[in-house]
Design an enzyme around this catalytic site. Structure first.
Site, PDB file in Angstrom:
ATOM      1  N   GLU A 168       0.804  -1.232   0.000  1.00 58.05           N
ATOM      2  CA  GLU A 168       0.000   0.000   0.000  1.00 58.05           C
ATOM      3  C   GLU A 168       0.837   1.283   0.000  1.00 58.05           C
ATOM      4  O   GLU A 168       0.611   2.204   0.792  1.00 58.05           O
ATOM      5  CB  GLU A 168      -0.950  -0.031   1.212  1.00 58.05           C
ATOM      6  N   GLU A 203      -5.904 -10.848  -1.425  1.00 58.38           N
ATOM      7  CA  GLU A 203      -6.712 -10.703  -0.194  1.00 58.38           C
ATOM      8  C   GLU A 203      -8.218 -10.708  -0.516  1.00 58.38           C
ATOM      9  O   GLU A 203      -8.994  -9.963   0.016  1.00 58.38           O
ATOM     10  CB  GLU A 203      -6.326  -9.420   0.539  1.00 58.38           C
TER      11      GLU A 203
HETATM   12  C1  XIL Z   1      -5.751  -6.666   8.393  1.00 53.92           C
HETATM   13  C2  XIL Z   1      -6.021  -7.876   9.296  1.00 53.92           C
HETATM   14  O1  XIL Z   1      -6.881  -8.785   8.633  1.00 53.92           O
HETATM   15  C3  XIL Z   1      -6.653  -7.392  10.603  1.00 53.92           C
HETATM   16  O2  XIL Z   1      -6.872  -8.499  11.478  1.00 53.92           O
HETATM   17  C4  XIL Z   1      -5.728  -6.375  11.251  1.00 53.92           C
HETATM   18  O3  XIL Z   1      -6.332  -5.888  12.419  1.00 53.92           O
HETATM   19  C5  XIL Z   1      -5.474  -5.208  10.273  1.00 53.92           C
HETATM   20  O4  XIL Z   1      -4.916  -5.704   9.048  1.00 53.92           O
HETATM   21  N1  XIL Z   1      -4.842  -4.948   3.698  1.00 53.92           N
HETATM   22  C6  XIL Z   1      -3.767  -5.646   4.136  1.00 53.92           C
HETATM   23  C7  XIL Z   1      -3.849  -6.531   5.312  1.00 53.92           C
HETATM   24  O5  XIL Z   1      -2.726  -5.669   3.453  1.00 53.92           O
HETATM   25  O6  XIL Z   1      -2.606  -6.645   6.006  1.00 53.92           O
HETATM   26  C8  XIL Z   1      -4.937  -6.071   6.255  1.00 53.92           C
HETATM   27  O7  XIL Z   1      -5.083  -7.104   7.230  1.00 53.92           O
HETATM   28  C9  XIL Z   1      -6.240  -5.860   5.495  1.00 53.92           C
HETATM   29  C10 XIL Z   1      -6.063  -4.799   4.446  1.00 53.92           C
END
Ligand code: XIL
Length: 392
Positions: free
Chosen positions: A185, A301
């Protein structure tokens, strides 16, 4: 059936109470009238029929793809059904917390000169014992940084901290990782920089070269791992996503031009069940542009936010399944796409329960398995998409 895998005793002894998820904040989401979504209504007429014998793991492998999911150490340790579901359905595991700088109960970086691999090791051992790949997430991000970071890391030592972290963590698993999300990101249009980079602590401390440095350090620490730039907000036909796609492409072109050892783009793919601006051709063009840089693509994701969908489970599951199938049919048509990871496997453990809860407080239903690990129509949709995918 796969052998039931028991976590190493030492992990069970060391494991404290499961992390308590934050209370679900009630979002004031408005349930939109169903007739606004042509695709959603169309989904209601689909049967999502599929031969249910083969798990997603086998279906993806049959096409030269990998399907996997994110998981957390405590959930896998405490829930045998989750562990069994991973072993049966997944070819890859992504530690959701355990390879971030500071997330979950026993974080990787408890102190400026400390590394605690206990939980990440447990997950890698679980994966290797059951024939799953592991991908690392994530080495450089503006979130999940430890509280000690701000007072300790400064412009004089930031390079040393970044290099030390990557060398130590990537080196610890050298030869064992399918891929790493090296930088996560890094693009943020709202920060109004000419290079569209997010004003992260790493950018402030090291300048824009931190990205190239991170990739070069990771490549040196593990020449075998696929090195990935990972980001979100690239999926829909809307001005924000179009601007971000252009910015990400520009970053990738810049990195490739300077010889940065980057191998793939990770598209997070956090989809919205109520979205009305999914444009297959627009997404296809972006995927093709990325592939033309010689990069592979991972869907890293994947999940479908059902926050604004009707509460009725039959209706909601169908709309969510339609989103999965339509999206995967497009992305899997791009030969450069090599893997699909959902951000979780079961609705019991989705981050969306905490981050995107429904205003009616109904449990979210965003993933291929429900909270009792039963397959849902989203599973059918994914199975159909893998079955329809071209061979790699
Ligand atoms: C999220 C996790 O799923 C949560 O449990 C944590 O509290 C915050 O991070 N994009 C990403 C992930 O790259 O690392 C994030 O994961 C969700 C959004």
């Amino acid at each position: 059936m796969f052998p039931k895998y028991i976590f190493p005793r030492r992990h069970i002894l060391q494991f404290g109470l499961g992390a308590l998820m934050g209370t679900i904040a009630l979002a004031g989401a408005k349930i939109l009238p169903l007739n606004r979504w042509a695709q959603a209504v169309e989904s209601l007429n689909r049967t999502f029929a599929v031969d249910e014998k083969l798990p997603l793991k086998d279906r993806s492998i049959a096409k030269g793809l990998i399907y996997g999911a994110a998981g957390r150490y405590g959930d896998l340790l405490n829930t045998q059904k989750l562990a069994d579901c991973f072993v049966q359905e997944c070819g890859m595991l992504v530690p959701e917390w355990e390879l971030k700088w500071f997330a979950g109960e026993q974080p990787l970086r408890p102190g400026p000169h400390q590394f605690d691999f206990t939980r990440a090791d447990g997950m890698v051992e679980f994966a290797q014992a059951n024939g799953l790949f592991v991908r690392g997430h994530t080495l450089v991000w503006h979130l999940s940084l430890p509280d000690w970071f701000e007072g300790i890391v400064n412009s004089q030592n930031a390079r040393r901290f970044l290099v030390k972290h990557i060398k130590t963590v990537v080196g610890h698993y050298a030869g064992q990782m399918h891929s790493w999300d090296v930088v996560n990101e890094a693009i943020e249009l709202n920060h109004e920089r000419d290079d569209n980079l997010r004003k992260t602590p790493w950018l402030e401390l090291l300048g824009s070269n931190y990205i190239d440095l991170a990739f070069r350090t990771a490549a040196e620490a593990d020449p075998h791992a696929l090195l990935v730039y990972n980001d979100y907000g690239l999926e829909y036909d809307r001005d924000t996503d179009e601007s971000k796609r252009k910015a990400v492409l520009k970053l990738l072109e810049h990195l490739k031009a300077r010889g940065t050892p980057i191998h793939a783009l990770g598209i997070q793919s956090h989809l919205q069940g109520d979205a009305t601006d999914f444009n297959p051709d627009r997404l296809r063009r972006f995927l093709s542009d990325v592939a033309s840089l010689g990069l592979k693509i991972l869907i890293t994701e994947l999940d479908v936010n059902d926050q604004k969908l009707p509460v009725d489970i039959e209706v909601r599951d169908r709309i969510v399944a339609g989103v999965y199938e339509d999206y995967l049919n497009v992305v899997l048509d791009e030969p450069a796409v090599i893997a699909v990871l959902t951000w979780g496997l079961s609705d019991r453990y989705t981050w969306l329960s905490q981050f995107n809860p429904r205003s009616d407080n109904a449990p979210v239903r965003s993933l291929p398995f429900d909270d009792q690990f039963n397959r849902k129509l989203a599973w059918n949709a994914m199975a159909r998409a893998f079955d329809n995918a071209r061979n790699r």
